[in-house]
Design a protein around this motif. Structure first.
Motif, PDB file in Angstrom:
ATOM      1  N   SER A 118     -19.624  35.309 -16.761  1.00 50.52           N
ATOM      2  CA  SER A 118     -18.263  34.945 -17.176  1.00 50.52           C
ATOM      3  C   SER A 118     -17.287  36.110 -17.009  1.00 50.52           C
ATOM      4  O   SER A 118     -16.090  35.899 -16.801  1.00 50.52           O
ATOM      5  CB  SER A 118     -18.261  34.469 -18.634  1.00 50.52           C
ATOM      6  OG  SER A 118     -18.724  35.503 -19.486  1.00 50.52           O
TER       7      SER A 118
ATOM      8  N   ASP B  21     -26.435  28.237 -15.412  1.00 57.02           N
ATOM      9  CA  ASP B  21     -25.121  28.789 -15.079  1.00 57.02           C
ATOM     10  C   ASP B  21     -24.311  27.821 -14.227  1.00 57.02           C
ATOM     11  O   ASP B  21     -23.073  27.838 -14.257  1.00 57.02           O
ATOM     12  CB  ASP B  21     -25.269  30.114 -14.347  1.00 57.02           C
ATOM     13  CG  ASP B  21     -25.818  31.207 -15.249  1.00 57.02           C
ATOM     14  OD1 ASP B  21     -25.090  31.627 -16.160  1.00 57.02           O
ATOM     15  OD2 ASP B  21     -26.971  31.623 -15.055  1.00 57.02           O
TER      16      ASP B  21
ATOM     17  N   TYR C 206     -24.048  24.681 -14.693  1.00 54.72           N
ATOM     18  CA  TYR C 206     -23.332  23.829 -15.650  1.00 54.72           C
ATOM     19  C   TYR C 206     -22.135  24.566 -16.234  1.00 54.72           C
ATOM     20  O   TYR C 206     -21.044  23.989 -16.386  1.00 54.72           O
ATOM     21  CB  TYR C 206     -24.270  23.390 -16.770  1.00 54.72           C
ATOM     22  CG  TYR C 206     -23.557  22.682 -17.897  1.00 54.72           C
ATOM     23  CD1 TYR C 206     -23.128  21.364 -17.749  1.00 54.72           C
ATOM     24  CD2 TYR C 206     -23.287  23.350 -19.087  1.00 54.72           C
ATOM     25  CE1 TYR C 206     -22.454  20.717 -18.769  1.00 54.72           C
ATOM     26  CE2 TYR C 206     -22.606  22.707 -20.115  1.00 54.72           C
ATOM     27  CZ  TYR C 206     -22.193  21.397 -19.955  1.00 54.72           C
ATOM     28  OH  TYR C 206     -21.510  20.766 -20.958  1.00 54.72           O
ATOM     29  N   LYS C 207     -22.311  25.846 -16.548  1.00 56.46           N
ATOM     30  CA  LYS C 207     -21.199  26.624 -17.100  1.00 56.46           C
ATOM     31  C   LYS C 207     -20.036  26.679 -16.111  1.00 56.46           C
ATOM     32  O   LYS C 207     -18.866  26.601 -16.506  1.00 56.46           O
ATOM     33  CB  LYS C 207     -21.670  28.047 -17.423  1.00 56.46           C
ATOM     34  CG  LYS C 207     -22.690  28.128 -18.549  1.00 56.46           C
ATOM     35  CD  LYS C 207     -23.069  29.588 -18.792  1.00 56.46           C
ATOM     36  CE  LYS C 207     -24.072  29.727 -19.907  1.00 56.46           C
ATOM     37  NZ  LYS C 207     -24.438  31.141 -20.151  1.00 56.46           N
TER      38      LYS C 207
ATOM     39  N   GLU D 173     -18.219  23.345 -16.012  1.00 57.86           N
ATOM     40  CA  GLU D 173     -17.394  23.065 -17.191  1.00 57.86           C
ATOM     41  C   GLU D 173     -15.920  23.353 -16.930  1.00 57.86           C
ATOM     42  O   GLU D 173     -15.049  22.771 -17.585  1.00 57.86           O
ATOM     43  CB  GLU D 173     -17.871  23.904 -18.383  1.00 57.86           C
ATOM     44  CG  GLU D 173     -19.084  23.365 -19.096  1.00 57.86           C
ATOM     45  CD  GLU D 173     -19.383  24.144 -20.359  1.00 57.86           C
ATOM     46  OE1 GLU D 173     -19.415  23.527 -21.440  1.00 57.86           O
ATOM     47  OE2 GLU D 173     -19.587  25.378 -20.265  1.00 57.86           O
ATOM     48  N   ASP D 174     -15.624  24.244 -15.994  1.00 61.32           N
ATOM     49  CA  ASP D 174     -14.243  24.609 -15.691  1.00 61.32           C
ATOM     50  C   ASP D 174     -13.600  23.702 -14.646  1.00 61.32           C
ATOM     51  O   ASP D 174     -12.408  23.841 -14.347  1.00 61.32           O
ATOM     52  CB  ASP D 174     -14.177  26.055 -15.198  1.00 61.32           C
ATOM     53  CG  ASP D 174     -14.429  27.058 -16.321  1.00 61.32           C
ATOM     54  OD1 ASP D 174     -14.164  26.716 -17.487  1.00 61.32           O
ATOM     55  OD2 ASP D 174     -14.903  28.172 -16.025  1.00 61.32           O
TER      56      ASP D 174
ATOM     57  N   THR E  77     -30.401  20.145 -15.430  1.00 58.75           N
ATOM     58  CA  THR E  77     -29.094  20.794 -15.338  1.00 58.75           C
ATOM     59  C   THR E  77     -28.122  19.937 -14.540  1.00 58.75           C
ATOM     60  O   THR E  77     -26.948  19.786 -14.924  1.00 58.75           O
ATOM     61  CB  THR E  77     -29.231  22.182 -14.697  1.00 58.75           C
ATOM     62  OG1 THR E  77     -30.048  23.002 -15.533  1.00 58.75           O
ATOM     63  CG2 THR E  77     -27.873  22.846 -14.523  1.00 58.75           C
TER      64      THR E  77
END
Length: 254
Positions: free
Chosen positions: A160, A185, A187-188, A191-192, A214
């Protein structure tokens, strides 16, 4: 008489179990043969697809085993060649990094390529043996462990902080896989995503349970945000899944 009947039943059960194991092994071997044949087909398709692109034809690659397989490299070529992403993020430094870097240097000169790697020794060894394009950059991020739905998963601890922008193309092949929610990661990053974003997300090793979990979370997140998306799974000895925005839906026809 009762003992004889019990003995007969036990014998039949043992025979059934043995036959069942044999059949399971035959099915496993048959599936492996089918996947190997598919991989051979993908290899031929890949080599045909890069004909005329001398820099790619002459690039020595170690394809298969721990590295990406021919399925991945063919789809990777089609994404770079047909969709021409400008900003590329790759999780995991390896053979695909060479391919992307050489493609950018010769055929996609205005694109940038950021690679996230977990192992400094591997990065040093890699760069001693291969010179990346000036448009390719490697950043280190150690891995740590997070808990996702009660399962421990490997993640990049500083991702991040490193990622300062969105990308057109995300190649997910790191960090080291986890049994559940592997490469979380991805998925992270998803998310944006917003409905107006154009993206291509390629997940390697989609034949494994952790990567499937995932990917399911990613698609659920996209649906929650009313983001129209398209998917395509390509199967060889290993599988890959591509998830894209509407503008890149031609990934379904590669």
């Amino acid at each position: 008489m009762l003992k004889k009947i019990k003995g007969f039943l036990k014998l039949n059960q043992d025979q059934y179990n043995r036959i069942s194991r044999q059949n399971s092994e035959i099915l496993r071997q048959n599936r492996e043969i089918i996947l190997q044949n598919q991989e051979i087909i993908w290899a031929n398709i890949f080599h045909d697809s890069i004909k005329g692109k001398v820099a790619l034809e002459e690039l020595p690659l170690n394809i298969g085993r721990w590295a990406g397989n021919y399925t991945l490299f063919y789809i990777l070529f089609r994404i770079l060649n047909d969709l021409k992403p400008k900003r590329i993020l790759e999780l995991g430094l390896g053979e695909s990094s060479k391919f992307i870097s050489v493609f950018i240097e010769n055929y996609l000169k205005n694109s940038t390529h950021l690679i996230i790697e977990q192992d400094e020794d591997w990065k040093i060894n890699f760069l001693e043996n291969f010179k990346l394009s000036d448009n390719s950059k490697v950043l280190l991020s150690p891995i740590g462990v997070e808990e996702v739905k009660g399962k421990k998963v490997n993640v990049y601890t500083s991702l991040s902080k490193i990622i300062e922008q969105k990308f057109d193309f995300y190649l997910i092949d790191g960090p080291h896989g986890s049994k559940n929610f592997s490469r979380f990661d991805a998925y992270k990053l998803a998310e944006d995503f917003r409905p107006e974003d154009d993206f291509i997300l390629l997940i390697d090793d989609y034949d494994r349970q952790g990567e499937k979990e995932t990917a399911d979370l990613i698609m659920l997140e996209l649906r929650k945000k009313d983001i129209e998306y398209y998917t395509a799974e390509y199967i060889g000895l290993k599988s890959i899944l591509v998830i894209s925005s509407k503008r890149n839906k031609k990934i379904q026809n590669f």
